[in-house]
Design a protein around this motif. Structure first.
Motif, short mmCIF file in Angstrom:
data_model
loop_
_atom_site.label_atom_id
_atom_site.label_comp_id
_atom_site.label_asym_id
_atom_site.label_seq_id
_atom_site.Cartn_x
_atom_site.Cartn_y
_atom_site.Cartn_z
N CYS A 78 0.83 -1.21 0.00
CA CYS A 78 0.00 0.00 0.00
C CYS A 78 0.86 1.25 0.00
O CYS A 78 0.58 2.23 -0.73
N PRO A 418 -7.88 1.92 -1.52
CA PRO A 418 -9.09 1.80 -2.36
C PRO A 418 -9.89 3.10 -2.44
O PRO A 418 -10.59 3.34 -3.43
N SER A 436 -6.74 -5.38 -5.18
CA SER A 436 -7.43 -4.32 -4.44
C SER A 436 -8.92 -4.36 -4.77
O SER A 436 -9.29 -4.65 -5.91
N PRO A 437 -9.80 -4.16 -3.79
CA PRO A 437 -9.55 -3.67 -2.43
C PRO A 437 -9.32 -4.75 -1.38
O PRO A 437 -9.11 -4.43 -0.21
N PRO A 440 -5.69 -4.55 0.48
CA PRO A 440 -5.59 -3.45 1.45
C PRO A 440 -6.46 -3.65 2.69
O PRO A 440 -6.05 -3.31 3.80
#
Length: 494
Positions: A78, A418, A436-437, A440
């Protein structure tokens, strides 16, 4: 004006060109990787490995390091996406300002300040212990009353931070040259421990690999020292077993602090879109391998319940009749921990620098020197504060405070990925978090779980820190924010 007002990515990048707040772009991918290794390898190997193995997990500290590495790896992805998309000083603070809003950015910046300033103080204390041990092995006396743990003032820790502050204020490229030399020494010592220690491994020391869970020592049994998760669910406090492994993972998480510090130098990278993801991910992978290898060697050389938690590596070689190796390791620790303090100090100044440029803190604090290209006044002020905390605070009281500040930032950064994807799909992203999402969200939940394994007293101290931070924001930052004073600028989003 809302406390959730956001600052656009374009605005963040535009502000990097202001002459009075401009940093030099001089760092390469190699510089950033070495920078990350310089701060990651240090406290974990030289000061925390022994304590975590002896007091929490036994030989299974290897699993603790692996769990912490997974949590960090998810967050690192991230950070890599954000750093390549928003190449601006401030790391998670800047990222969240563009996604989650000003109040969240302030919270993260305040948490990062806790992480890096206290982290530098903790490592300076560890350096002081090894420095005094190194002098003792050379037959050089050190004043007993000024040695770590023997009096109210730790002279060595104070002098270390003072020297590093002067170097960091002088220039970032000069700091990196010194960092490169010391990282080379540190890596040599770590590889020496792995290779030389293999000769002295006793397989019997790995049994039991996961010691049976047992009640903690009386001091640790206090409700203030119990993990928050245990208190919530009414679980009996234990050390060792899987509970000890998870508690050990929350502790050794401190050992991985560093890859996020790389992101604070985004504005000083020559090619941030390419070099920042490389520096963040490469430094984490290299350090994880070395941590696991050293943990296996140390717990194989010495039975886990006989490990010296204060200087585990040096003491392990002394226990097998190799005092010369202990002296060499102490010298390596002195060099290695130097780089950790330096990089954390750089990270702290860059985060506050970004907050000053946004006028959430007095902008005059963050003015850069035309000759050095660094915020000299800010660097000296932070260095003095770190030196005082390192020299006056009891050893062992700060590690978990650093972890909770870092983990809280990881949670918010992971959630922000996101959000920015949805709000600004048009932004160029040279690196993207896969899956993603989902990934994350998993990163955020993992970091939150490790936070809940930290003790209650750490949470209470963290709450006090956050109350102080909110008081500063609502009495100064909210009214003086650039977003409050310059709403007409077209590159601001509301």
């Amino acid at each position: 004006m809302s406390i959730l007002r956001t600052k656009s990515v374009e605005a963040s990048i535009a502000h990097t060109d202001e002459p009075e707040h401009r940093l030099k772009k001089s760092l390469t991918a190699v510089d950033l990787t070495v920078f990350g290794i310089g701060v990651i390898i240090g406290a974990g190997i030289f000061t925390l490995t022994g304590r975590a193995a002896a007091d929490y997990a036994g030989p299974a500290i290897v699993i603790s390091f692996a769990i912490a590495a997974v949590a960090c790896g998810l967050s690192a992805l991230c950070y890599a996406e954000f750093a390549s998309t928003v190449p601006v000083s401030g790391s998670a603070y800047t990222f969240s300002y563009a996604t989650l809003g000003e109040i969240v950015a302030w919270i993260i910046g305040w948490d990062l300040l806790l992480e890096m300033m206290l982290g530098a103080s903790v490592v300076a204390q560890g350096w002081s212990q090894y420095f005094v041990l190194f002098l003792h092995n050379l037959g050089v006396p050190f004043p007993h009353s000024l040695a770590p743990g023997n009096g109210p003032f730790d002279l060595a820790a104070f002098l270390l931070v003072a020297v590093i502050t002067a170097l960091v204020a002088y220039g970032i490229k000069e700091s990196m040259r010194v960092n490169l030399v010391f990282v080379g020494i540190k890596l040599f010592i770590v590889l020496f421990v792995i290779v030389a220690g293999l000769r002295f491994i006793n397989p019997a020391n790995y049994t039991p690999f996961i010691p049976a869970a047992q009640p903690p020592a009386e001091s640790a049994a206090s409700i203030l020292h119990q993990p928050l998760l245990q208190i919530f669910f009414g679980l009996n406090p234990t050390v060792y077993g899987w509970g000890g492994i998870l508690a050990g993972a929350s502790l050794v998480f401190f050992a991985y602090i560093g890859f996020d510090v790389v992101a604070t130098t985004a504005e000083e990278a020559r090619n941030p879109q390419r070099d920042l993801p490389v520096g963040i991910i490469a430094s984490l992978i290299i350090c994880t391998f070395l941590y696991v290898a050293v943990s296996l060697v140390i717990t194989g050389m010495v039975k886990y319940d006989q490990i010296n938690p204060k200087a585990a590596l040096a003491a392990a070689f002394e226990s097998v009749g190799q005092p010369w190796a202990a002296t060499l390791i102490s010298a390596g620790a002195v060099a290695g921990l130097f780089t950790v303090v330096m990089t954390l100090l750089i990270g702290a100044t860059r985060v506050i620098f970004a907050m000053c440029r946004d006028h959430l803190l007095p902008p005059s604090w963050g003015l850069t020197n035309p000759r050095t290209g660094t915020p000299v006044r800010l660097t000296v002020g932070i260095g003095l504060l770190v030196a005082l905390v390192a020299s006056l605070t009891p050893i062992g009281e700060l590690e978990e405070m650093v972890n909770i500040g870092t983990l809280s930032a990881f949670v918010l950064v992971s959630l922000a990925v996101p959000v920015l994807r949805r709000r600004r799909p048009d932004l160029q992203r040279s690196f993207k978090v896969p899956l993603s999402p989902a990934l994350p969200w998993i990163a955020a939940l993992t970091s939150l779980y490790l936070m809940l394994n930290l003790p209650l007293d750490t949470w209470l101290r963290f709450l006090i820190w956050m109350i102080i931070g909110f008081a500063i924001y609502f009495t100064y930052g909210y009214r003086n924010s650039r977003l409050n004073k310059e709403p007409e600028l077209p590159f601001f989003e509301h």
